[in-house]
Design a protein around this motif. Sequence first.
Motif, PDB file in Angstrom:
ATOM      1  N   GLU A  30       0.830  -1.205   0.000  1.00  0.00           N
ATOM      2  CA  GLU A  30       0.000   0.000   0.000  1.00  0.00           C
ATOM      3  C   GLU A  30       0.867   1.259   0.000  1.00  0.00           C
ATOM      4  N   ALA A  31       1.885   1.293   0.838  1.00  0.00           N
ATOM      5  CA  ALA A  31       2.764   2.465   0.913  1.00  0.00           C
ATOM      6  C   ALA A  31       3.492   2.692  -0.407  1.00  0.00           C
ATOM      7  N   SER A  32       3.969   1.626  -1.023  1.00  0.00           N
ATOM      8  CA  SER A  32       4.688   1.800  -2.289  1.00  0.00           C
ATOM      9  C   SER A  32       3.740   2.178  -3.422  1.00  0.00           C
ATOM     10  N   MET A  33       2.537   1.641  -3.421  1.00  0.00           N
ATOM     11  CA  MET A  33       1.572   1.966  -4.484  1.00  0.00           C
ATOM     12  C   MET A  33       1.148   3.436  -4.406  1.00  0.00           C
ATOM     13  N   GLU A  34       1.081   3.974  -3.210  1.00  0.00           N
ATOM     14  CA  GLU A  34       0.700   5.374  -3.048  1.00  0.00           C
ATOM     15  C   GLU A  34       1.767   6.314  -3.594  1.00  0.00           C
ATOM     16  N   GLN A  35       2.995   5.829  -3.710  1.00  0.00           N
ATOM     17  CA  GLN A  35       4.103   6.632  -4.226  1.00  0.00           C
ATOM     18  C   GLN A  35       4.216   6.564  -5.750  1.00  0.00           C
ATOM     19  N   LEU A  36       3.570   5.566  -6.361  1.00  0.00           N
ATOM     20  CA  LEU A  36       3.709   5.341  -7.802  1.00  0.00           C
ATOM     21  C   LEU A  36       2.537   5.884  -8.587  1.00  0.00           C
ATOM     22  N   LYS A  37       2.784   6.115  -9.860  1.00  0.00           N
ATOM     23  CA  LYS A  37       1.730   6.555 -10.769  1.00  0.00           C
ATOM     24  C   LYS A  37       0.759   5.390 -11.003  1.00  0.00           C
ATOM     25  N   PRO A  38      -0.544   5.612 -10.768  1.00  0.00           N
ATOM     26  CA  PRO A  38      -1.514   4.532 -10.995  1.00  0.00           C
ATOM     27  C   PRO A  38      -1.462   4.042 -12.446  1.00  0.00           C
ATOM     28  N   GLU A  39      -1.591   2.757 -12.602  1.00  0.00           N
ATOM     29  CA  GLU A  39      -1.611   2.113 -13.916  1.00  0.00           C
ATOM     30  C   GLU A  39      -0.296   2.221 -14.671  1.00  0.00           C
ATOM     31  N   GLY A  40       0.752   2.688 -14.009  1.00  0.00           N
ATOM     32  CA  GLY A  40       2.063   2.748 -14.648  1.00  0.00           C
ATOM     33  C   GLY A  40       2.751   1.400 -14.584  1.00  0.00           C
ATOM     34  N   PRO A  41       3.823   1.230 -15.340  1.00  0.00           N
ATOM     35  CA  PRO A  41       4.507  -0.068 -15.364  1.00  0.00           C
ATOM     36  C   PRO A  41       5.067  -0.483 -14.002  1.00  0.00           C
ATOM     37  N   GLU A  42       5.553   0.465 -13.228  1.00  0.00           N
ATOM     38  CA  GLU A  42       6.089   0.119 -11.908  1.00  0.00           C
ATOM     39  C   GLU A  42       4.982  -0.352 -10.965  1.00  0.00           C
ATOM     40  N   SER A  43       3.839   0.318 -11.004  1.00  0.00           N
ATOM     41  CA  SER A  43       2.736  -0.096 -10.131  1.00  0.00           C
ATOM     42  C   SER A  43       2.174  -1.442 -10.575  1.00  0.00           C
ATOM     43  N   GLN A  44       2.174  -1.696 -11.872  1.00  0.00           N
ATOM     44  CA  GLN A  44       1.704  -2.998 -12.355  1.00  0.00           C
ATOM     45  C   GLN A  44       2.641  -4.116 -11.901  1.00  0.00           C
ATOM     46  N   SER A  74      -1.979  -8.603 -16.885  1.00  0.00           N
ATOM     47  CA  SER A  74      -3.384  -8.885 -17.210  1.00  0.00           C
ATOM     48  C   SER A  74      -3.826 -10.222 -16.618  1.00  0.00           C
ATOM     49  N   GLN A  75      -2.934 -11.208 -16.604  1.00  0.00           N
ATOM     50  CA  GLN A  75      -3.278 -12.490 -15.985  1.00  0.00           C
ATOM     51  C   GLN A  75      -3.502 -12.328 -14.490  1.00  0.00           C
ATOM     52  N   TRP A  76      -2.622 -11.578 -13.839  1.00  0.00           N
ATOM     53  CA  TRP A  76      -2.770 -11.371 -12.400  1.00  0.00           C
ATOM     54  C   TRP A  76      -4.011 -10.557 -12.082  1.00  0.00           C
ATOM     55  N   ARG A  77      -4.304  -9.597 -12.910  1.00  0.00           N
ATOM     56  CA  ARG A  77      -5.504  -8.790 -12.694  1.00  0.00           C
ATOM     57  C   ARG A  77      -6.754  -9.675 -12.806  1.00  0.00           C
ATOM     58  N   ASN A  78      -6.788 -10.532 -13.823  1.00  0.00           N
ATOM     59  CA  ASN A  78      -7.920 -11.453 -13.984  1.00  0.00           C
ATOM     60  C   ASN A  78      -8.004 -12.440 -12.822  1.00  0.00           C
ATOM     61  N   ASN A  79      -6.846 -12.995 -12.414  1.00  0.00           N
ATOM     62  CA  ASN A  79      -6.836 -13.910 -11.271  1.00  0.00           C
ATOM     63  C   ASN A  79      -7.370 -13.230 -10.016  1.00  0.00           C
ATOM     64  N   ALA A  80      -6.947 -11.999  -9.795  1.00  0.00           N
ATOM     65  CA  ALA A  80      -7.365 -11.257  -8.609  1.00  0.00           C
ATOM     66  C   ALA A  80      -8.866 -10.969  -8.650  1.00  0.00           C
ATOM     67  N   GLU A  81      -9.374 -10.566  -9.797  1.00  0.00           N
ATOM     68  CA  GLU A  81     -10.810 -10.295  -9.917  1.00  0.00           C
ATOM     69  C   GLU A  81     -11.623 -11.566  -9.688  1.00  0.00           C
ATOM     70  N   ASP A  82     -11.153 -12.686 -10.234  1.00  0.00           N
ATOM     71  CA  ASP A  82     -11.837 -13.965 -10.028  1.00  0.00           C
ATOM     72  C   ASP A  82     -11.816 -14.368  -8.556  1.00  0.00           C
ATOM     73  N   LYS A  83     -10.672 -14.204  -7.903  1.00  0.00           N
ATOM     74  CA  LYS A  83     -10.549 -14.548  -6.488  1.00  0.00           C
ATOM     75  C   LYS A  83     -11.469 -13.674  -5.649  1.00  0.00           C
ATOM     76  N   LEU A  84     -11.580 -12.394  -5.986  1.00  0.00           N
ATOM     77  CA  LEU A  84     -12.467 -11.503  -5.249  1.00  0.00           C
ATOM     78  C   LEU A  84     -13.914 -11.984  -5.357  1.00  0.00           C
ATOM     79  N   VAL A  85     -14.342 -12.348  -6.547  1.00  0.00           N
ATOM     80  CA  VAL A  85     -15.712 -12.846  -6.738  1.00  0.00           C
ATOM     81  C   VAL A  85     -15.932 -14.114  -5.916  1.00  0.00           C
ATOM     82  N   GLN A  86     -14.954 -15.025  -5.931  1.00  0.00           N
ATOM     83  CA  GLN A  86     -15.067 -16.262  -5.140  1.00  0.00           C
ATOM     84  C   GLN A  86     -15.197 -15.948  -3.656  1.00  0.00           C
TER      85      GLN A  86
END
Length: 94
Positions: A30-44, A74-86
């Motif tokens: 969370e702390a590192s993500m707040e320092q990075l540009k959203p949707e940028g390569p480093e945050s991804q 994109s795979q991790w994003r899909n996995n995370a969204e699926d896990k959230l629904v589960q």
Amino acid sequence: MTDLELAGAIISLLPEDAQEKLNGTFDRFEASMEQLKPEGPESQTKFCRFMEVCWLTIYNGRYDYCKLQEGSYSQWRNNAEDKLVQLQRKAAVA
């Protein structure tokens, strides 16, 4: 939903023992993500690394870390969204 929000939602729905294991890791993420540009390569990349740790914790030894590192954002994003629904369905049933 941002990557940070998605990760936080997953963590909040996990069993207590998994939450405890991931608590410090999520705080650092969370702390590192707040320092990075959203949707940028480093945050991804940070999101992918966090989800790898999450998977290792949730699935406790069922995955090889080297294989997890091969996943794209994109795979991790899909996995995370699926896990959230589960997890949401599991919470609704309980």
